[in-house]
Design an enzyme around this catalytic site. Structure first.
Site, PDB file in Angstrom:
ATOM      1  N   LYS A 107       0.847  -1.204   0.000  1.00  0.00           N
ATOM      2  CA  LYS A 107       0.000   0.000   0.000  1.00  0.00           C
ATOM      3  C   LYS A 107       0.882   1.255   0.000  1.00  0.00           C
ATOM      4  O   LYS A 107       0.656   2.194  -0.769  1.00  0.00           O
ATOM      5  CB  LYS A 107      -0.934  -0.003   1.223  1.00  0.00           C
ATOM      6  CG  LYS A 107      -2.081  -0.996   1.078  1.00  0.00           C
ATOM      7  CD  LYS A 107      -2.855  -1.244   2.364  1.00  0.00           C
ATOM      8  CE  LYS A 107      -3.867  -2.368   2.146  1.00  0.00           C
ATOM      9  NZ  LYS A 107      -4.586  -2.777   3.354  1.00  0.00           N
ATOM     10  N   GLN A 127      -4.246  -1.341   9.616  1.00  0.00           N
ATOM     11  CA  GLN A 127      -4.357  -2.688   9.050  1.00  0.00           C
ATOM     12  C   GLN A 127      -5.028  -3.639  10.036  1.00  0.00           C
ATOM     13  O   GLN A 127      -4.725  -3.663  11.221  1.00  0.00           O
ATOM     14  CB  GLN A 127      -2.957  -3.192   8.665  1.00  0.00           C
ATOM     15  CG  GLN A 127      -2.954  -4.501   7.893  1.00  0.00           C
ATOM     16  CD  GLN A 127      -3.578  -4.419   6.501  1.00  0.00           C
ATOM     17  OE1 GLN A 127      -3.633  -3.345   5.889  1.00  0.00           O
ATOM     18  NE2 GLN A 127      -4.064  -5.525   5.997  1.00  0.00           N
ATOM     19  N   ASP A 149     -10.891   3.336   4.260  1.00  0.00           N
ATOM     20  CA  ASP A 149     -11.250   1.909   4.293  1.00  0.00           C
ATOM     21  C   ASP A 149     -12.768   1.711   4.300  1.00  0.00           C
ATOM     22  O   ASP A 149     -13.255   0.623   4.051  1.00  0.00           O
ATOM     23  CB  ASP A 149     -10.734   1.294   5.613  1.00  0.00           C
ATOM     24  CG  ASP A 149      -9.507   0.427   5.423  1.00  0.00           C
ATOM     25  OD1 ASP A 149      -9.320  -0.101   4.321  1.00  0.00           O
ATOM     26  OD2 ASP A 149      -8.754   0.281   6.403  1.00  0.00           O
TER      27      ASP A 149
HETATM   28  N1  GUN Z   1      -7.105  -6.442   6.279  1.00  0.00           N
HETATM   29  C1  GUN Z   1      -7.537  -7.146   5.207  1.00  0.00           C
HETATM   30  N2  GUN Z   1      -8.088  -6.324   4.297  1.00  0.00           N
HETATM   31  C2  GUN Z   1      -8.019  -5.079   4.804  1.00  0.00           C
HETATM   32  C3  GUN Z   1      -8.440  -3.802   4.321  1.00  0.00           C
HETATM   33  O1  GUN Z   1      -9.012  -3.642   3.228  1.00  0.00           O
HETATM   34  N3  GUN Z   1      -8.170  -2.755   5.143  1.00  0.00           N
HETATM   35  C4  GUN Z   1      -7.570  -2.900   6.349  1.00  0.00           C
HETATM   36  N4  GUN Z   1      -7.377  -1.820   7.087  1.00  0.00           N
HETATM   37  N5  GUN Z   1      -7.187  -4.063   6.828  1.00  0.00           N
HETATM   38  C5  GUN Z   1      -7.405  -5.152   6.050  1.00  0.00           C
END
Ligand code: GUN
Length: 296
Positions: A53, A97, A120
């Site tokens: 990311k 995350q 998110d």
């Molecule tokens: N863990 C798995 N997918 C995601 C996501 O799209 N965002 C976040 N913050 N954590 C994740």
């Protein structure tokens, strides 16, 4: 044999559009979208995602901050960081995350994020906006990515029966909301199946569009798919493979080789839904930045 939904190519297309818009925003308004990613602990899969990311954020010309906190970080410390990021004008999107270590109360963390920076779409305010079809908030990255994949392949869910296997807050539930919206590119009739659904196979067999998001390697076999169905595989599972360089390989929730013989369209794993998640995250960050430039 099914047509392949090439998520890698479509994500690259979207990323190029995002990069163009970022450059234009810089020229016209002198602002640069900024994304902060926060990881607590050392979950190896999460580390890979967070690094990807941050790397992609920089590649598209955005400002990136990566905060890697020790596994024993306390709730107060994490909330203090979020507060700081909420107030930082360089930061337009904040992502913590998931999943965090057990001492962290994820619900409180999500509530602490400024909804305007919640790229998110985990905050209940944005989840609610999505549910009522408000376009002003954000859409959660993975289900949003699935909708865009279909749109860019010319697959219209309108009037079709979509079956979702999985009811997680990150994928299954928002996928249901996006597919059933009264909106162009949606308008599907939706069934959601989960671990307590008897006869999942019977439901899946009735799907024109089948979304697999249950986290079980190759759960959807060829005998669960109607001929001509569109099959979207959201699963990413590591399974041991002594022949693979890392000792494991990635498979989805769909038994690809069986299902590609029956489906009209199918996403591969990797290279299907996965790359779209980050592409949509950065689209959301761009949207957050634009909204902060012109609050109306
Ligand atoms: N863990 C798995 N997918 C995601 C996501 O799209 N965002 C976040 N913050 N954590 C994740």
């Amino acid at each position: 044999m099914a047509n392949l939904i090439d998520g890698k190519r479509i994500a690259a297309e979207i990323n190029a559009e995002t990069a163009g818009a970022v450059a234009e925003l810089g020229c016209r308004h002198g602002v640069q979208p900024g994304l902060a990613v926060v990881l607590v602990g050392q979950n190896p899969a999460s580390q890979v995602y967070v690094n990807m990311k941050a790397k992609r954020t920089l590649e598209l010309g955005m400002y990136s901050e990566k905060h890697e906190l020790p596994a024993d970080t306390g709730q107060t410390e994490l909330l203090a960081l979020i507060d700081k990021l909420n107030c930082d004008p360089k930061i337009h999107g904040i992502l913590v995350q998931s999943p965090p270590p057990p001492q962290i109360d994820e619900r409180q963390v999500v509530l602490a994020i400024d909804p305007g920076k919640d790229v998110d779409c985990f905050h209940p305010f944005n989840v609610g906006k999505m549910l009522i079809g408000d376009q002003d908030g954000f859409f959660p990255c993975t289900p949003y990515g699935v909708m865009v994949l279909m749109q860019r392949c010319g697959i219209d869910p309108s009037g079709r029966h979509a079956v979702i296997a999985g009811r997680s807050n990150i994928v299954g539930k928002p996928m249901m909301a996006l597919l059933m919206q009264k909106a162009a590119g949606a308008n599907a009739t939706v069934t959601v199946c989960h671990s307590r659904t008897p006869d999942i196979r019977e439901h899946c067999l009735r799907a024109d569009i089948l979304v697999a998001a249950i986290g079980k390697p190759e759960f959807i076999g060829g005998d669960m798919v109607k001929p001509g169905a569109v099959v979207i595989d959201v699963g990413i599972n590591r399974i041991e493979d002594a022949a693979a360089k890392r000792g494991y390989r990635l498979v989805g929730d769909v038994a690809f080789e069986q299902v590609e013989k029956k489906a009209s369209w199918i996403t591969p794993v990797p290279g299907g839904v996965g790359p779209m998640t980050i592409a949509m995250l950065l689209q959301n960050t761009l949207k957050a930045c634009r909204a902060s430039c012109s609050p109306d």
